[in-house]
Design a protein around this motif. Sequence first.
Motif, PDB file in Angstrom:
ATOM      1  N   ALA A 144      -8.329 -13.727   6.344  1.00 48.25           N
ATOM      2  CA  ALA A 144      -9.025 -14.833   5.682  1.00 48.25           C
ATOM      3  C   ALA A 144      -9.992 -15.511   6.633  1.00 48.25           C
ATOM      4  O   ALA A 144     -11.127 -15.848   6.261  1.00 48.25           O
ATOM      5  N   LEU A 145      -9.559 -15.712   7.872  1.00 51.74           N
ATOM      6  CA  LEU A 145     -10.432 -16.332   8.865  1.00 51.74           C
ATOM      7  C   LEU A 145     -11.642 -15.452   9.156  1.00 51.74           C
ATOM      8  O   LEU A 145     -12.772 -15.936   9.249  1.00 51.74           O
ATOM      9  N   ALA A 146     -11.410 -14.149   9.279  1.00 53.48           N
ATOM     10  CA  ALA A 146     -12.516 -13.227   9.555  1.00 53.48           C
ATOM     11  C   ALA A 146     -13.516 -13.217   8.401  1.00 53.48           C
ATOM     12  O   ALA A 146     -14.731 -13.195   8.616  1.00 53.48           O
ATOM     13  N   ARG A 147     -13.012 -13.247   7.151  1.00 51.20           N
ATOM     14  CA  ARG A 147     -13.913 -13.258   5.989  1.00 51.20           C
ATOM     15  C   ARG A 147     -14.783 -14.509   5.995  1.00 51.20           C
ATOM     16  O   ARG A 147     -15.990 -14.448   5.735  1.00 51.20           O
ATOM     17  N   LEU A 148     -14.173 -15.645   6.283  1.00 56.81           N
ATOM     18  CA  LEU A 148     -14.925 -16.896   6.275  1.00 56.81           C
ATOM     19  C   LEU A 148     -15.956 -16.927   7.389  1.00 56.81           C
ATOM     20  O   LEU A 148     -17.122 -17.270   7.170  1.00 56.81           O
ATOM     21  N   GLU A 149     -15.548 -16.589   8.589  1.00 49.94           N
ATOM     22  CA  GLU A 149     -16.479 -16.608   9.718  1.00 49.94           C
ATOM     23  C   GLU A 149     -17.618 -15.621   9.510  1.00 49.94           C
ATOM     24  O   GLU A 149     -18.772 -15.909   9.819  1.00 49.94           O
ATOM     25  N   THR A 150     -17.287 -14.443   9.005  1.00 48.35           N
ATOM     26  CA  THR A 150     -18.317 -13.425   8.793  1.00 48.35           C
ATOM     27  C   THR A 150     -19.297 -13.854   7.709  1.00 48.35           C
ATOM     28  O   THR A 150     -20.519 -13.701   7.856  1.00 48.35           O
ATOM     29  N   ALA A 151     -18.772 -14.396   6.602  1.00 48.40           N
ATOM     30  CA  ALA A 151     -19.651 -14.830   5.513  1.00 48.40           C
ATOM     31  C   ALA A 151     -20.610 -15.916   5.978  1.00 48.40           C
ATOM     32  O   ALA A 151     -21.811 -15.873   5.694  1.00 48.40           O
ATOM     33  N   LEU A 152     -20.103 -16.902   6.718  1.00 46.69           N
ATOM     34  CA  LEU A 152     -20.971 -17.968   7.216  1.00 46.69           C
ATOM     35  C   LEU A 152     -21.985 -17.440   8.219  1.00 46.69           C
ATOM     36  O   LEU A 152     -23.146 -17.856   8.231  1.00 46.69           O
TER      37      LEU A 152
END
Length: 469
Positions: free
Chosen positions: A331-339
């Motif tokens: 979840a953290l990787a998805r958020l950081e990558t999307a931003l």
Amino acid sequence: MSDTPFGFGLPPEEPENGDEGKKKGPAEGGKGAGGDPFGLGALPGGGPGGPENPFAAMFGSLNPTDLGAAFQQLGQMLSFEGGPVNWDMAKQIARQTVSQGTPDGTKDASVGPADRASVEEAVRLADLWLDGVTSLPSGASTAVAWSRAEWVEATLPAWQQLVDPVAERVGAAMSDVLPEEMQAMAGPLIGMMRSMGGAMFGQQIGQAVGVLAGEVVGSTDIGLPLGPAGKAALLPLNMETFGKDLGVPKDEVRLYLALREAAHQRLFAHVPWLRSHLFGAVEGYARGIKVDTSKLEDAVSGLDPSNPEQLQEALQQGMFQPEDTPEQKAALARLETALALVEGWVDAVVHAAASSRFTSADALRETLRRRRASGGPAEQTFATLIGLELRPRRLRDASRLWASLTDAAGVDGRDALWAHPDMLPTASDLDDPDGFVHREHLDFSELDKMLGEAAGRDGRDQGEDDTDK
């Protein structure tokens, strides 16, 4: 802004009429400093009123008018039932923080007609420049110039969507720490704790948003669409502060920041899944937050209803942290990558639009990158409100990836990746941008041809079906 998530502290209030410009200290019966919002600082040391009479410490020498206002505020805190965060209080604190001005002494002010016209013209010109560097059409139906207070009003709904999932986790934990057979008996206590927790969250969030209002230059500084859809917004007062010591003409600073705002608006307007994808990633991250129930149990077991500072201190010590699980890491990787992908795309297209038009473009680009890397508005706000720190290196990696895609596939091929979230680069792709760009399956010309042929076949098949009918 506090580095401790939800380090609850009220900003000092503005003096009321008749106070002669002085704030009352605890000894005078007024509110204490920011870390003592309930004015109970005198309790541990005894003194007049002492621990046996906490309300004497809180209200001892207030006049009847102040006493009524204090009881009204306390009543509002304890009677709040609107959710995990008292957003009315958050708004009040944010507006109060804005009215006090920034540390450099700059006070908020209404935006005049000249500044409004300058912002409208800058956004109009920015959209014209962006037409040549992206296939996404304009996403700003209007351009507005906001004061800091107007920014607070316009962005609070988005903050609510971002913060409520985290606050809900803490609120639920307040009930879960008690044994099931005791929860019915402790109903009033749980209700009071939830109300106080909502007020305390509201205080910290309001202060954070109020401080942020003194720093941001638009509605998309943190890579998320905080303002109303289709409304490109810039803050003239903060733009002036931003460009003050750069040695760059004010018109160029305004135009460069307008390019960034207009580019964000294009992305959020014409990638329909992006807004929900980003906010959903924040919510997914929040679901994985684990509350330290041992700290909460200690706070609940010894809670003195007359001393709300106990709960405040427990929350301030930090009771929640991300779980160290594969799901939470994902979840953290998805958020950081999307931003990072959003910010990298904006960085790349704005540089393409500005670099050939004015010489300060490179300097402005680097200034904004360093602002992010040194802990600018995005990092501070996310770290305070949801315990998340963005990794600045992701922005540079993403920008390089989008620039390489432009060289390899053209503007249309690059922007085509926004058609679906599954087509976007992953965190591992940001580690190897060149590898992603030069994979054999990323032959965009062949992909476009295949999609066109498929669309043609569908059209012919539909026509034959109509003829048969």
